[in-house]
Design an enzyme around this catalytic site. Sequence first.
Site, mmCIF file in Angstrom:
data_model
loop_
_atom_site.group_PDB
_atom_site.id
_atom_site.type_symbol
_atom_site.label_atom_id
_atom_site.label_comp_id
_atom_site.label_asym_id
_atom_site.label_seq_id
_atom_site.Cartn_x
_atom_site.Cartn_y
_atom_site.Cartn_z
ATOM 1 N N GLY A 22 50.049 26.783 66.544
ATOM 2 C CA GLY A 22 49.749 27.016 67.956
ATOM 3 C C GLY A 22 51.019 27.425 68.668
ATOM 4 C CG ASP B 32 43.492 22.255 81.664
ATOM 5 O OD1 ASP B 32 42.684 23.054 82.176
ATOM 6 O OD2 ASP B 32 44.488 22.627 81.019
#
Length: 863
Positions: A529, A646
């Site tokens: 990532g 989020d």
Amino acid sequence: MKMEEKRRGPPIHCPSMALLAILFCIFLGSSRPVVIVSATATPAFSPRDNHLIDCGADNLATLPDGRIFKTDKQAADYLTYDGEHKFSSQSADDVPSALYTTASAFSKEAIYTFSITSAGWHWIRLHFHAFRHDKISLFEANFTVTADNLVLLRNFGPDSSTPVVVKEYLVNVTTEKLEIKFTPENDKVAFVNAIEVVSAPDYLIEDSASNLIGGGQFGGLSSRSYETVYRLNMGGPLVTSSNDTLGRTWENDENYLNSTLLAKNASVSTSAIKYPDGKSLDRYIAPSLIYATAQQMGDANMASPTFNVTWDFNTTSGFSYLIRLHFCDIVSKSLYQLYFNVFINQQMAVAGLDLSKETMALSTAYYRDIYVDSAVVTEKLKLQIGPNTDKEGDANAIINGVEILKMNNQVNSLDGFIGADGKKAVAGGSSKTVVAAVGLAMMFGTFVGLGAMVIKWQKRPQDWQKRNSFSSWLLPIHAGDTSFMSSKNSLGSQRTSTFFSSTLGLGRFFSFAELQEATKDFDSRAIIGVGGFGNVYLGVIDDGTKVAVKRGNPQSEQGINEFQTELQMLSKLRHRHLVSLIGYCDENSEMILVYEYMSNGPFRDHLYGKNLPQLSWRQRLEICIGAARGLHYLHTGAAQGIIHRDVKTTNILLDDAFVAKVADFGLSKNAPTMEQGHVSTAVKGSFGYLDPEYFRRQQLTDKSDVYSFGVVLLEALCARPAINPALPREQVNLAEWAMMWKRKGLLDKIIDPSLVGTINPESMKKFAEAAEKCLADYGVDRPSMGDVLWNLEYALQLQESSAQGKTEETSTIAVGGPVAPAIPDNSPVASPQETNNSPAQVPVIEDHSGTAMFAQFAALNGR
Ligand SMILES: *[C@@H]1O[C@H](CO)[C@@H](O)[C@H](O)[C@H]1NC(C)=O
Ligand SMILES: *[C@@H]1O[C@H](CO)[C@@H](O)[C@H](O)[C@H]1NC(C)=O
Ligand SMILES: *[C@@H]1O[C@H](CO)[C@@H](O)[C@H](O)[C@H]1NC(C)=O
């Protein structure tokens, strides 16, 4: 100039008059006081001075706007020059106007003298169009133009990419004669095709404007000179001198729009436009054609328009600018529905503009002048409009016209830093010098506050594109919220490590060497990532357990806050449906978090964009239920309750058994206490998932997560991103689009094609209801996560019973409502084995939710 008459300024100058006006309205029972419909009532402006010269021409030139330009012969008295100067183009084919077929060209200094009968503002317009001639080459011209001692152009030469150049200046002439002087430079020639010197209304420029820096008013504007650099008719057509009240040209704005997708034009008939009663704002300020069109926020009616509409312009550093913003509320259905902000270079220029209050009527012209000091001017100027977050209303923003005027500098020049007398400006690009000086000062440890301010401003545009916060690209939550450690230095020290592990129980402490080994010295091939904060690596620790190692960029100051937040949050949380933290490393100022590895990655990747095998409806339901459990635990299980902030499909990760776990707590906040009811905070989160109420009021509650989760449910059903700017406007926002179909009872028309025919209609209905409730406009109308969970479990039950051919329903369950469901595993999972059973992976951060365009719009506080 005699400008002291009645002036339109931002504040109401005479409160008693305003009060009278309001009382007057109340008496008449009308909401619109003293507005006259004057679009046609004002007579054409007749300039006292009106000198129009078609240089080098033998015949009168009549423009489409009706103005007649003098021939060279008629203008002979104006020119002081001995020598041949008349030239005409051999081919008059492709010029846009008769003015451009002839020119006066000079090989030495030439002066045009204009007699001024009425002191005050005058337009000076110079027309340039180079053409071929066997005696002279206008393409190689290079010259300086001055008006008295004001430099208009310095070392100017035609540019083949723009065949026709019209320069427009606004100058306050106080003398009886105005001399415009052309001086050839570098042994080249000077030329001009046409000159206009024309009176303008006295009230065109007021003496003061709001100062962009530090607020307040900036005065002395009537003794300055201006060059029009941009004049735009927002959302409307090109308006030429034929249609303008003062011979101006207004361009359409689309070429300057940062993203045309984010804006949409609006227009009304020009006859609907009203001008307020008062001399200083009439159709000479701008014709009704300008006020009758506007740009507004694209998809402003979508669930959460959390972005700005942005225009980019070129400016010249070292110069101050006057920016005139024209507004006219042609979009609201009634008064007091529209409140918005205007930003210039990321600074608030107009806060919470309330056009209803300013004009007391819709469709009424209004403008604001903003002074932008050279200290904050660079090569780029950014204009942004966005909805006001403090007030209820339509969540829209509009702008009808913009004029960007460059102001003369300290050596009285509008082009360069050398005055007409040859004097050089001291430190021309003042802002750069200041920054350099402050930078030096900072190195020596002084003036840090001031320095940080200036440097921060300078660095802003770049920062903005590579968000480098730890958990995501978003800004950290308030420093005060992560107060348990606030400085980077303390984080790096050994003392801190001990403090961490001993008092907070943050799991295992890893040495940096251990993690180097686990990740093959942070081998780039181990990266799973990537984010602005740094990378996520796949690592293997001692016993062969796979882990996800998230290494923060030590340069990132923002990252420290989020690192701490995440560490603090995760250490308090243990649940089967939350990604577990295994340990951390803060040696050598490193910020590394070690998580369980989630081998199947983000939920989103299994829905669209990655060509992974399709998940069945049942699998999707189970994943949604898992995520709902995780969130329910966050909201209710932890001591004080935690708001994730989020929630989105990239933050729901799947382990090897497709068990869903909620990840990424960098933005999380402790939930409000009962008395408080909400947490006040700057809006953070992700574009497309943001709770509109949170956005409007900046008040965070657990219901904001519920809203975002509603969007997640729709993504699971429709297999498309929350925001897809590539789609037609009405489809861009998933929540808005899907709810439109839901209201029509046709939601099944837009579901993931791979699900068609596999969903039990009752299950689908229950699921859609749950999503719809989550997406209610107001938090109070939304269910709790517990209720959502209940509905999802019921939807799963319906699906399963239909799969088994049993459609019996237990009416007790069907009642729905706020019955707290029995949640088997919503309590903290204490046993470490259980966590280890489901190894996990950290969010793959690239490609969050949208295109590069939206990544660039990161300033919209979400992607
Ligand atoms: C408004 O936008 C539409 C669609 O982009 C365009 O076709 C139209 O010409 C625009 N109107 C004006 C006045 O620019
Ligand atoms: C400008 O004026 C001309 C002539 O009066 C007219 O034909 C044209 O439609 C006008 N343009 C606009 C945008 O109104
Ligand atoms: C709009 O732009 C301003 C200045 O760049 C910024 O501070 C603000 O957060 C932006 N608003 C949104 C909703 O992105």
